[in-house]
Every structure is written in structure tokens, then in C-alpha cells.
Design a protein around this motif. Structure first.
Motif, PDB file in Angstrom:
ATOM      1  N   THR A 116       0.053   5.283   5.045  1.00 23.35           N
ATOM      2  CA  THR A 116       0.812   6.464   4.663  1.00 23.35           C
ATOM      3  C   THR A 116       2.020   6.401   5.122  1.00 23.35           C
ATOM      4  O   THR A 116       2.110   6.416   6.440  1.00 23.35           O
ATOM      5  CB  THR A 116      -0.052   7.756   4.798  1.00 23.35           C
ATOM      6  OG1 THR A 116      -1.140   7.744   4.304  1.00 23.35           O
ATOM      7  CG2 THR A 116       0.459   8.985   4.535  1.00 23.35           C
ATOM      8  N   GLU A 163      -6.038  10.814   1.224  1.00 24.20           N
ATOM      9  CA  GLU A 163      -5.976   9.993   0.261  1.00 24.20           C
ATOM     10  C   GLU A 163      -5.951   8.591   0.534  1.00 24.20           C
ATOM     11  O   GLU A 163      -6.758   7.635   0.067  1.00 24.20           O
ATOM     12  CB  GLU A 163      -4.708  10.315  -0.575  1.00 24.20           C
ATOM     13  CG  GLU A 163      -4.552  11.637  -1.305  1.00 24.20           C
ATOM     14  CD  GLU A 163      -3.510  11.794  -2.269  1.00 24.20           C
ATOM     15  OE1 GLU A 163      -2.543  11.331  -2.125  1.00 24.20           O
ATOM     16  OE2 GLU A 163      -3.543  12.566  -3.088  1.00 24.20           O
ATOM     17  N   LYS A 167      -6.291   8.144  -8.816  1.00 27.01           N
ATOM     18  CA  LYS A 167      -6.188   9.360  -7.891  1.00 27.01           C
ATOM     19  C   LYS A 167      -4.824   9.990  -8.283  1.00 27.01           C
ATOM     20  O   LYS A 167      -4.505  11.251  -7.733  1.00 27.01           O
ATOM     21  CB  LYS A 167      -6.295   9.226  -6.370  1.00 27.01           C
ATOM     22  CG  LYS A 167      -7.819   8.750  -6.077  1.00 27.01           C
ATOM     23  CD  LYS A 167      -7.818   8.545  -4.612  1.00 27.01           C
ATOM     24  CE  LYS A 167      -7.367  10.085  -3.817  1.00 27.01           C
ATOM     25  NZ  LYS A 167      -8.222  10.817  -4.039  1.00 27.01           N
ATOM     26  N   THR A 219      -1.947   9.166  -6.970  1.00 28.66           N
ATOM     27  CA  THR A 219      -1.123   8.938  -5.747  1.00 28.66           C
ATOM     28  C   THR A 219       0.184   8.163  -6.039  1.00 28.66           C
ATOM     29  O   THR A 219      -0.244   7.026  -6.265  1.00 28.66           O
ATOM     30  CB  THR A 219      -2.044   8.221  -4.578  1.00 28.66           C
ATOM     31  OG1 THR A 219      -3.218   8.980  -4.328  1.00 28.66           O
ATOM     32  CG2 THR A 219      -1.233   8.412  -3.196  1.00 28.66           C
ATOM     33  N   THR A 242       2.156   5.341  -5.182  1.00 32.44           N
ATOM     34  CA  THR A 242       2.155   4.272  -4.438  1.00 32.44           C
ATOM     35  C   THR A 242       2.905   3.257  -4.741  1.00 32.44           C
ATOM     36  O   THR A 242       3.345   2.867  -5.819  1.00 32.44           O
ATOM     37  CB  THR A 242       0.409   3.775  -4.561  1.00 32.44           C
ATOM     38  OG1 THR A 242      -0.519   4.822  -4.791  1.00 32.44           O
ATOM     39  CG2 THR A 242       0.051   2.542  -3.932  1.00 32.44           C
ATOM     40  N   ASP A 263       3.985   9.153   0.630  1.00 30.59           N
ATOM     41  CA  ASP A 263       3.675   8.058  -0.289  1.00 30.59           C
ATOM     42  C   ASP A 263       2.596   7.206   0.206  1.00 30.59           C
ATOM     43  O   ASP A 263       2.637   6.882   1.565  1.00 30.59           O
ATOM     44  CB  ASP A 263       4.992   7.493  -0.772  1.00 30.59           C
ATOM     45  CG  ASP A 263       5.565   8.045  -1.892  1.00 30.59           C
ATOM     46  OD1 ASP A 263       5.383   9.332  -2.240  1.00 30.59           O
ATOM     47  OD2 ASP A 263       6.503   7.625  -2.176  1.00 30.59           O
ATOM     48  N   ALA A 275      -5.886   4.220  -6.346  1.00 35.29           N
ATOM     49  CA  ALA A 275      -4.480   4.941  -6.157  1.00 35.29           C
ATOM     50  C   ALA A 275      -4.059   5.365  -7.571  1.00 35.29           C
ATOM     51  O   ALA A 275      -3.778   6.565  -7.540  1.00 35.29           O
ATOM     52  CB  ALA A 275      -3.380   4.282  -5.502  1.00 35.29           C
TER      53      ALA A 275
END
Length: 237
Positions: free
Chosen positions: A201, A223, A144, A146, A148, A102, A141
Motif C-alpha cells: 500500500t 484491502e 474489489k 482497488t 492497483t 493505491d 484487486a
């Protein structure tokens, strides 16, 4: 040229990404920038300048810990006129809902001590991210897809921590993750009127013991770099 950065003034962009590891700086520059030039290799702390979607960017290693980062950030701001500084690095997860791989966007950075502590004396200064960068990173984010988390992190001044009681209090108070640099970055940015953000990350987890193998870290960190670059220039308008 400064004591720790061998670049000429024009070699450093106004936007700088700051990984702790100089070899991660090399990897990120080669993977994400065009027309890359090595601009610093003093003490092996590599720095590269190139372009991302037409924007000039420098990716400069900052070393491990707040004292090391403080050296580079002070020189980048004072001698090179850097306006935007984004830490890209790893951290340890400290909440059950935060998983390895994450991304954490550090809204605030708590710390026991940092190189700027002596300036404030009895005051507990609360360093925080630049809102425009934080907002832009959250948007990038989300676009994408992701996973987060936005919130507070803890910047430790030791890697081999022997304070389980302190870690328990961090977790109890909602701290998302632990790393070693962001609190000083945010403090210096506040002092000099610059924009700063830490995009992290989760590479390991303090509660579960899970950790990314070294060969998977670079691919998982891609990312984070893309989010940082998008945020830097979306927030710039």
C-alpha cells in the motif's frame, strides 16, 4: 523452534503473510483470521496462526529491512516448510500516476545490495514475483475495485536515503515505489523453489510529499491484506 521463531513445526501454516511491523501482524490476524493463536513472540516479533475461509494462514512480523526479513524467511522455509510467502507492507510512491492509498503488486524488485548479493558476485540477479500469485492478486484487486499498479519496485537498504540522483533514475526507469524488503524475499523464494509476492500500500509519496496519517494506515491497509489472502489461495488452485 528456531533461534528467532518459538513456534513448534505444526504451528506454522504453509502460507505466511509477512508484514514488517509485528503489531500490524497482530492487527491483521485479529481482523481477518479466525481461531487465532499466538505462535511466536521471540524478540517481540509477533506471529499468529489462524484460518481464513477454512485455509490455515500464519501472519508473522519480519522486521524492517532485508537482513531482518532474511532471517525469518530462511527459518520459515528451512525449518517450517512454508511454501507461499507474501509480504504485506507500505511503500513510497515514485510515479505521478501512483497515488497514496493505491496498491502496488511488485512484479520485480531492483536493489543496490541485499544479503544474498555475495552469492552472485559479479552477476546482477533479477528477483521477481511468482507469476501465479501475481496474476491471482491482480484479479482479486480488480474484483474489489482497488486502484492497483503492477510493475517494478525498488528495495532500498536504507530508510534515510541521501541519494536523490538514484531516486531520479528509479523514477525515470518506471519504478513504481520504494520499500525495504521484497528483493531479498524474491531471491530466497527463487533459491528454495517457493512462491513469493509483495503486495504494498502506498503510504507516502516521494514526489508530492503526501503521506497517510498514522491513524489512517490500518484502515487503508485492509484491502492489501484481503488481496494477499485471496491471491494465496486462488493461485493454489
Amino acid at each position: 523452534m528456531t533461534i528467532h521463531i518459538g513456534a513448534a513445526v505444526g504451528d506454522i501454516a504453509e502460507t505466511v503473510l509477512l508484514p514488517g511491523d509485528p503489531y500490524r501482524a497482530k492487527w491483521a490476524a485479529e481482523a481477518f483470521l479466525r481461531d487465532v493463536t499466538l505462535v511466536n513472540e521471540v524478540r517481540g516479533m509477533l506471529g499468529f496462526t489462524g484460518t481464513w475461509k477454512g485455509h490455515r494462514v500464519t501472519i508473522q512480523g519480519s522486521g524492517m529491512g532485508m537482513p531482518s526479513l532474511s532471517i525469518y524467511v530462511n527459518e520459515l522455509i528451512r525449518d517450517y516448510g512454508v511454501r507461499t510467502l507474501i509480504r504485506i507492507g507500505s511503500c513510497g510512491g515514485m510515479q505521478d500516476h501512483v497515488a497514496v492509498r493505491d496498491v502496488i503488486l511488485a512484479m520485480t524488485a531492483s536493489t543496490v545490495t541485499n544479503p544474498s548479493r555475495s552469492i552472485f558476485k559479479e552477476l546482477n540477479f533479477a528477483p521477481c514475483a511468482d507469476w501465479s500469485l501475481l496474476q491471482a492478486a491482480a484479479k482479486a484487486a480488480q474484483e474489489k475495485g482497488t486502484t492497483t499498479h503492477v510493475g517494478g519496485i525498488y528495495s532500498s537498504d536504507v530508510f534515510y536515503d541521501e541519494r536523490p540522483d538514484l531516486n531520479e533514475q528509479m523514477t525515470r526507469h518506471g519504478i513504481l515505489g520504494v520499500e525495504m524488503e521484497a528483493a531479498e524475499l524474491y531471491t530466497l523464494a527463487a533459491r528454495h523453489g517457493r512462491r513469493a509476492l509483495a503486495v504494498l500500500t502506498v503510504s507516502d509519496h516521494l514526489l508530492t510529499g503526501e503521506a497517510l496519517p498514522s491513524d489512517q494506515r490500518e484502515t487503508s491497509f485492509g484491502e492489501m491484506v484481503e488481496i494477499a489472502l485471496s491471491a494465496a489461495f486462488d493461485a493454489a488452485g
